[in-house]
Design an enzyme around this catalytic site. Structure first.
Site, PDB file in Angstrom:
ATOM      1  N   GLU A  57     -56.638  34.748  -8.202  1.00  0.00           N
ATOM      2  CA  GLU A  57     -57.513  35.331  -9.193  1.00  0.00           C
ATOM      3  C   GLU A  57     -58.977  34.871  -8.941  1.00  0.00           C
ATOM      4  O   GLU A  57     -59.853  35.460  -9.056  1.00  0.00           O
ATOM      5  CB  GLU A  57     -56.903  34.998 -10.725  1.00  0.00           C
ATOM      6  CG  GLU A  57     -55.560  35.605 -11.057  1.00  0.00           C
ATOM      7  CD  GLU A  57     -54.565  34.554 -10.515  1.00  0.00           C
ATOM      8  OE1 GLU A  57     -53.580  34.612 -11.058  1.00  0.00           O
ATOM      9  OE2 GLU A  57     -54.731  33.782  -9.658  1.00  0.00           O
ATOM     10  N   THR A 169     -23.373  30.504  21.319  1.00  0.00           N
ATOM     11  CA  THR A 169     -24.956  29.839  21.068  1.00  0.00           C
ATOM     12  C   THR A 169     -25.175  29.234  22.429  1.00  0.00           C
ATOM     13  O   THR A 169     -26.302  29.024  22.864  1.00  0.00           O
ATOM     14  CB  THR A 169     -24.964  28.898  19.934  1.00  0.00           C
ATOM     15  OG1 THR A 169     -24.149  27.762  20.289  1.00  0.00           O
ATOM     16  CG2 THR A 169     -24.842  29.697  18.787  1.00  0.00           C
ATOM     17  N   SER A 176     -28.112  27.063  27.014  1.00  0.00           N
ATOM     18  CA  SER A 176     -28.456  27.905  26.031  1.00  0.00           C
ATOM     19  C   SER A 176     -29.801  28.689  26.336  1.00  0.00           C
ATOM     20  O   SER A 176     -30.274  29.575  25.714  1.00  0.00           O
ATOM     21  CB  SER A 176     -28.478  27.201  24.695  1.00  0.00           C
ATOM     22  OG  SER A 176     -29.526  26.323  24.464  1.00  0.00           O
ATOM     23  N   ARG A 192     -40.162  30.080  11.200  1.00  0.00           N
ATOM     24  CA  ARG A 192     -40.525  28.694  11.140  1.00  0.00           C
ATOM     25  C   ARG A 192     -41.831  28.705  10.254  1.00  0.00           C
ATOM     26  O   ARG A 192     -42.181  27.605   9.448  1.00  0.00           O
ATOM     27  CB  ARG A 192     -40.795  28.229  12.534  1.00  0.00           C
ATOM     28  CG  ARG A 192     -39.657  27.773  13.241  1.00  0.00           C
ATOM     29  CD  ARG A 192     -39.955  27.052  14.801  1.00  0.00           C
ATOM     30  NE  ARG A 192     -38.822  26.945  15.306  1.00  0.00           N
ATOM     31  CZ  ARG A 192     -38.799  26.481  16.616  1.00  0.00           C
ATOM     32  NH1 ARG A 192     -39.964  26.135  17.463  1.00  0.00           N
ATOM     33  NH2 ARG A 192     -37.839  26.264  17.604  1.00  0.00           N
ATOM     34  N   LEU A 212     -39.636  21.891  17.892  1.00  0.00           N
ATOM     35  CA  LEU A 212     -39.171  22.342  16.873  1.00  0.00           C
ATOM     36  C   LEU A 212     -40.760  22.639  15.952  1.00  0.00           C
ATOM     37  O   LEU A 212     -40.668  22.363  14.771  1.00  0.00           O
ATOM     38  CB  LEU A 212     -38.334  21.491  15.686  1.00  0.00           C
ATOM     39  CG  LEU A 212     -36.585  21.717  16.374  1.00  0.00           C
ATOM     40  CD1 LEU A 212     -35.921  20.610  15.669  1.00  0.00           C
ATOM     41  CD2 LEU A 212     -36.205  23.095  16.468  1.00  0.00           C
TER      42      LEU A 212
END
Length: 391
Positions: A57, A169, A176, A192, A212
């Site tokens: 706002e 997986t 993988s 993420r 990560l």
């Protein structure tokens, strides 16, 4: 209300503003605001900034002022109830009252106990006409984690898994990289980036040594990292320490308060290496967390409750079969994001390690929320059937 109703069009624009804050506002909600004149001219636009800075706002009011517009008698479209309390910023409802706007459309009320209808009540007490509900579904979807944390003191837990079409997986040998295509991996970085924290387990760290972090897309902030490591086995030279972000590590030691001092074994030969490892992690900036009772397994419900205490709205899980199985076994996963590649491995590592289900009525049930083709892969989004959140 007609799809061509101008009120709906302006609220859609406010929702677009809220979406622009998707990666920015954590732990605050993603909110957008549009201010229009009585004749339907757009006077100002804005969305909530990073925590501690202006809300939607105020940004829209500033935008209108910068453009030389007067907002007295204007109509405001905002995707979440204007706040009614003084936190790191002043109350937004007071800013609208002082600006002498005439009418406000609000998508959803704010369940934060410090607001919870008070913003709307104060606007109405000052003669502002307030409507609630326009754009509610989309506003809810944008803030699904914030709403859950405020209502249930738990974050929204989203687990991302990449697998072959037959549900593996990795190969039996652990290979993988990469089962899914590059486009799917980039898409995963979107999830993420919107999360408050990425959650992983020690098994993933030891097997893959991942970073990560968010790399495949542009983001104004890196999510925190949460590591579950009961035995304090995290390598000091792990790649997770490269990106600049907060890291929380939950271990198996006891801590009577949170945050609080860890309680070590009374035997010196056991306590010494643990103290040395904790000290080394803390020197890397890691906040090492204990749990209510010392044990070899991490208390997953406690961790999630504690992450809510740390104001984490959405927790994005990237882990192996053990942690995914633990979270599923405790029924703690709200949403599954499955990237399925058109590859048949025949055998390999599964998505989760769980106790066998002997009857269908004992199984966990999810509903299909979305199915999207991403180049050669499919992204399957599933949510717990017990969840009532809209999307």
């Amino acid at each position: 209300m007609s799809l061509h109703d101008p009120h709906l069009s302006f609220m859609e624009l406010a929702l677009e503003q809220a979406h622009a804050a998707l990666f920015l506002t954590s732990p605050n909600p993603r909110v957008g605001c549009v201010i229009t004149s009585k004749t339907g001219e757009i006077l100002g636009l804005g969305h909530t900034q990073a925590a501690g800075h202006a809300h939607a706002e105020v940004m829209a009011l500033r935008d209108a002022s910068a453009k030389g517009h007067q907002v007295q008698g204007a109509t405001v479209y905002v995707t979440l109830e204007p706040c009614a309390h003084t936190g790191r910023t002043p109350p937004c409802c007071e800013a609208l009252i002082q600006a002498q706007v005439q009418e406000v459309f609000v998508s959803i009320l704010d369940p934060n106990p410090l607001v919870a209808g008070q913003g709307v009540a104060r606007l109405r007490a000052h003669g502002v006409v307030v409507h609630v509900g326009l754009g509610a579904d989309k506003a809810t979807a944008l803030n699904i984690g914030f709403l859950k944390r405020m209502q249930h003191h738990q974050p929204w837990v989203r687990s991302k898994i990449a697998a072959s079409i037959d549900g593996h997986t990795a190969t039996d040998s652990g290979e993988s990289q990469w089962i899914t295509c590059a486009a799917s991996r980039a898409d995963g970085h979107l999830f993420r980036a919107r999360a408050c924290a990425v959650l992983t387990g020690i098994g993933t760290l030891l097997a893959d040594d991942p970073t990560l972090d968010v790399r495949a897309i542009s983001t104004p902030r890196q999510p925190d990292l949460v590591v579950l490591d009961s035995g304090l086995r995290t390598p000091i030279k792990a790649k997770i320490f490269g990106p600049k972000r907060r890291i929380y590590l939950y271990c198996g030691l006891q801590s009577l308060s949170h945050p609080g001092e860890l309680i070590y074994p009374s035997e010196p030969h056991l306590a010494k290496p643990l103290k040395e490892k904790v000290r080394a992690l803390e020197q890397l900036g890691v906040q090492v967390m204990g749990q209510p009772v010392a044990q070899k397994r991490i208390d997953l419900p406690f961790v999630l409750k504690d992450l809510a205490r740390l104001q984490m709205n959405e927790v994005h899980v990237e882990a192996g079969a053990v942690l995914n199985g633990g979270l599923l076994g405790e029924q703690l996963i709200d949403e599954l994001i499955l990237y399925m590649a058109p590859t048949w491995l025949g055998s390999g590592k599964g998505m989760s390690n769980m106790a066998k289900t002997h009857a269908l009525d004992a199984a966990q049930h999810f509903h299909w929320h979305d199915i999207t083709r991403i180049e050669s892969d499919l992204r399957l989004t599933l949510r717990k059937t017990s969840q009532s959140a809209s999307s």
